[in-house]
Design a protein around this motif. Sequence first.
Motif, PDB file in Angstrom:
ATOM      1  N   THR A 109       0.847  -1.190   0.000  1.00  0.00           N
ATOM      2  CA  THR A 109       0.000   0.000   0.000  1.00  0.00           C
ATOM      3  C   THR A 109       0.883   1.241   0.000  1.00  0.00           C
ATOM      4  OG1 THR A 109      -0.066   0.131   2.402  1.00  0.00           O
ATOM      5  CG2 THR A 109      -1.742  -1.238   1.331  1.00  0.00           C
ATOM      6  N   GLU A 110       0.249   2.386  -0.216  1.00  0.00           N
ATOM      7  CA  GLU A 110       1.002   3.641  -0.194  1.00  0.00           C
ATOM      8  C   GLU A 110       1.792   3.798   1.097  1.00  0.00           C
ATOM      9  OE1 GLU A 110      -0.876   7.317  -2.312  1.00  0.00           O
ATOM     10  OE2 GLU A 110      -2.464   6.253  -1.230  1.00  0.00           O
ATOM     11  N   ALA A 111       1.180   3.416   2.216  1.00  0.00           N
ATOM     12  CA  ALA A 111       1.819   3.606   3.518  1.00  0.00           C
ATOM     13  C   ALA A 111       3.068   2.741   3.679  1.00  0.00           C
ATOM     14  CB  ALA A 111       0.831   3.286   4.632  1.00  0.00           C
ATOM     15  N   GLU A 112       3.165   1.704   2.858  1.00  0.00           N
ATOM     16  CA  GLU A 112       4.295   0.786   2.972  1.00  0.00           C
ATOM     17  C   GLU A 112       5.430   1.118   2.003  1.00  0.00           C
ATOM     18  OE1 GLU A 112       1.653  -2.525   2.301  1.00  0.00           O
ATOM     19  OE2 GLU A 112       2.040  -3.308   4.318  1.00  0.00           O
ATOM     20  N   ILE A 113       5.264   2.156   1.227  1.00  0.00           N
ATOM     21  CA  ILE A 113       6.282   2.552   0.264  1.00  0.00           C
ATOM     22  C   ILE A 113       7.393   3.324   0.964  1.00  0.00           C
ATOM     23  CG2 ILE A 113       6.767   3.974  -1.758  1.00  0.00           C
ATOM     24  CD1 ILE A 113       5.275   1.342  -2.331  1.00  0.00           C
ATOM     25  N   ALA A 114       8.644   2.929   0.637  1.00  0.00           N
ATOM     26  CA  ALA A 114       9.802   3.594   1.228  1.00  0.00           C
ATOM     27  C   ALA A 114      10.342   4.713   0.332  1.00  0.00           C
ATOM     28  CB  ALA A 114      10.900   2.571   1.490  1.00  0.00           C
ATOM     29  N   TYR A 115      10.299   4.480  -0.987  1.00  0.00           N
ATOM     30  CA  TYR A 115      10.864   5.455  -1.931  1.00  0.00           C
ATOM     31  C   TYR A 115       9.919   5.631  -3.102  1.00  0.00           C
ATOM     32  CZ  TYR A 115      14.712   3.110   0.505  1.00  0.00           C
ATOM     33  OH  TYR A 115      15.504   2.516   1.459  1.00  0.00           O
ATOM     34  N   TRP A 116       9.809   6.888  -3.585  1.00  0.00           N
ATOM     35  CA  TRP A 116       8.912   7.231  -4.687  1.00  0.00           C
ATOM     36  C   TRP A 116       9.667   7.867  -5.845  1.00  0.00           C
ATOM     37  CZ3 TRP A 116       3.796   6.060  -4.959  1.00  0.00           C
ATOM     38  CH2 TRP A 116       3.122   5.752  -3.773  1.00  0.00           C
ATOM     39  N   GLY A 117       9.212   7.575  -7.064  1.00  0.00           N
ATOM     40  CA  GLY A 117       9.643   8.335  -8.219  1.00  0.00           C
ATOM     41  C   GLY A 117       8.803   9.596  -8.321  1.00  0.00           C
ATOM     42  N   GLN A 118       9.218  10.509  -9.206  1.00  0.00           N
ATOM     43  CA  GLN A 118       8.542  11.803  -9.293  1.00  0.00           C
ATOM     44  C   GLN A 118       7.291  11.754 -10.150  1.00  0.00           C
ATOM     45  OE1 GLN A 118      10.932  10.896 -11.242  1.00  0.00           O
ATOM     46  NE2 GLN A 118      10.690  11.863 -13.245  1.00  0.00           N
ATOM     47  N   GLY A 119       7.136  10.697 -10.943  1.00  0.00           N
ATOM     48  CA  GLY A 119       5.954  10.538 -11.784  1.00  0.00           C
ATOM     49  C   GLY A 119       6.183  10.992 -13.210  1.00  0.00           C
ATOM     50  N   THR A 120       5.443  10.358 -14.125  1.00  0.00           N
ATOM     51  CA  THR A 120       5.502  10.714 -15.541  1.00  0.00           C
ATOM     52  C   THR A 120       4.088  10.612 -16.111  1.00  0.00           C
ATOM     53  OG1 THR A 120       6.636  10.224 -17.645  1.00  0.00           O
ATOM     54  CG2 THR A 120       6.081   8.340 -16.261  1.00  0.00           C
ATOM     55  N   GLN A 121       3.704  11.581 -16.955  1.00  0.00           N
ATOM     56  CA  GLN A 121       2.329  11.692 -17.430  1.00  0.00           C
ATOM     57  C   GLN A 121       2.087  10.803 -18.646  1.00  0.00           C
ATOM     58  OE1 GLN A 121      -0.416  13.769 -16.285  1.00  0.00           O
ATOM     59  NE2 GLN A 121      -1.503  12.446 -17.737  1.00  0.00           N
ATOM     60  N   VAL A 122       1.030  10.026 -18.565  1.00  0.00           N
ATOM     61  CA  VAL A 122       0.560   9.244 -19.708  1.00  0.00           C
ATOM     62  C   VAL A 122      -0.839   9.732 -20.063  1.00  0.00           C
ATOM     63  CG1 VAL A 122      -0.139   6.962 -20.506  1.00  0.00           C
ATOM     64  CG2 VAL A 122       1.939   7.223 -19.138  1.00  0.00           C
ATOM     65  N   THR A 123      -1.028  10.118 -21.302  1.00  0.00           N
ATOM     66  CA  THR A 123      -2.331  10.595 -21.767  1.00  0.00           C
ATOM     67  C   THR A 123      -2.761   9.753 -22.960  1.00  0.00           C
ATOM     68  OG1 THR A 123      -1.830  12.851 -21.054  1.00  0.00           O
ATOM     69  CG2 THR A 123      -3.655  12.559 -22.600  1.00  0.00           C
ATOM     70  N   VAL A 124      -3.936   9.152 -22.857  1.00  0.00           N
ATOM     71  CA  VAL A 124      -4.455   8.302 -23.925  1.00  0.00           C
ATOM     72  C   VAL A 124      -5.710   8.956 -24.480  1.00  0.00           C
ATOM     73  CG1 VAL A 124      -5.205   5.994 -24.575  1.00  0.00           C
ATOM     74  CG2 VAL A 124      -3.572   6.294 -22.690  1.00  0.00           C
ATOM     75  N   SER A 125      -5.683   9.289 -25.757  1.00  0.00           N
ATOM     76  CA  SER A 125      -6.822   9.943 -26.396  1.00  0.00           C
ATOM     77  C   SER A 125      -7.656   8.927 -27.170  1.00  0.00           C
ATOM     78  CB  SER A 125      -6.344  11.052 -27.324  1.00  0.00           C
ATOM     79  OG  SER A 125      -5.452  10.532 -28.292  1.00  0.00           O
ATOM     80  N   SER A 126      -8.957   9.191 -27.217  1.00  0.00           N
ATOM     81  CA  SER A 126      -9.867   8.250 -27.905  1.00  0.00           C
ATOM     82  C   SER A 126      -9.988   8.574 -29.380  1.00  0.00           C
ATOM     83  CB  SER A 126     -11.241   8.284 -27.249  1.00  0.00           C
ATOM     84  OG  SER A 126     -11.745   9.601 -27.275  1.00  0.00           O
TER      85      SER A 126
END
Length: 126
Positions: A109-126
Amino acid sequence: EEQLVDSGGDQVQAGGSLRLSCKVSGFTFAGHTIGWFRRAPGKEREGTPCIWINGDGTYNAASVEGRFTISIDSVEDTVYLHMNNLKPEDTAVYSCAAALGAYYDGPPTEAEIAYWGQGTQVTVSS
């Protein structure tokens, strides 16, 4: 210092594919579970990863079954998220994360995470 750096996000059309990367430094994969969390526009980050990997195998949520896979390149210290047949509902910021220990009965779970990446955006268009 432990660090995860996410990359590879892009805008694609429905049915397309993407590969996200998570470059790891400051710790080894051994003894950790690596997963990809996502946060859709206007929503909270999902409390568990959509897919995760550790020394015992790979696991995924039902929402990405048959479309997403995860792999580790130990030489490059990189975790990859391979996404195929993308759907508009996959649109989100994707963040890799590391938890201590092996999770095979269920995801960390989120509470059990020790280290995080900064994130990257994925956008899927229809």
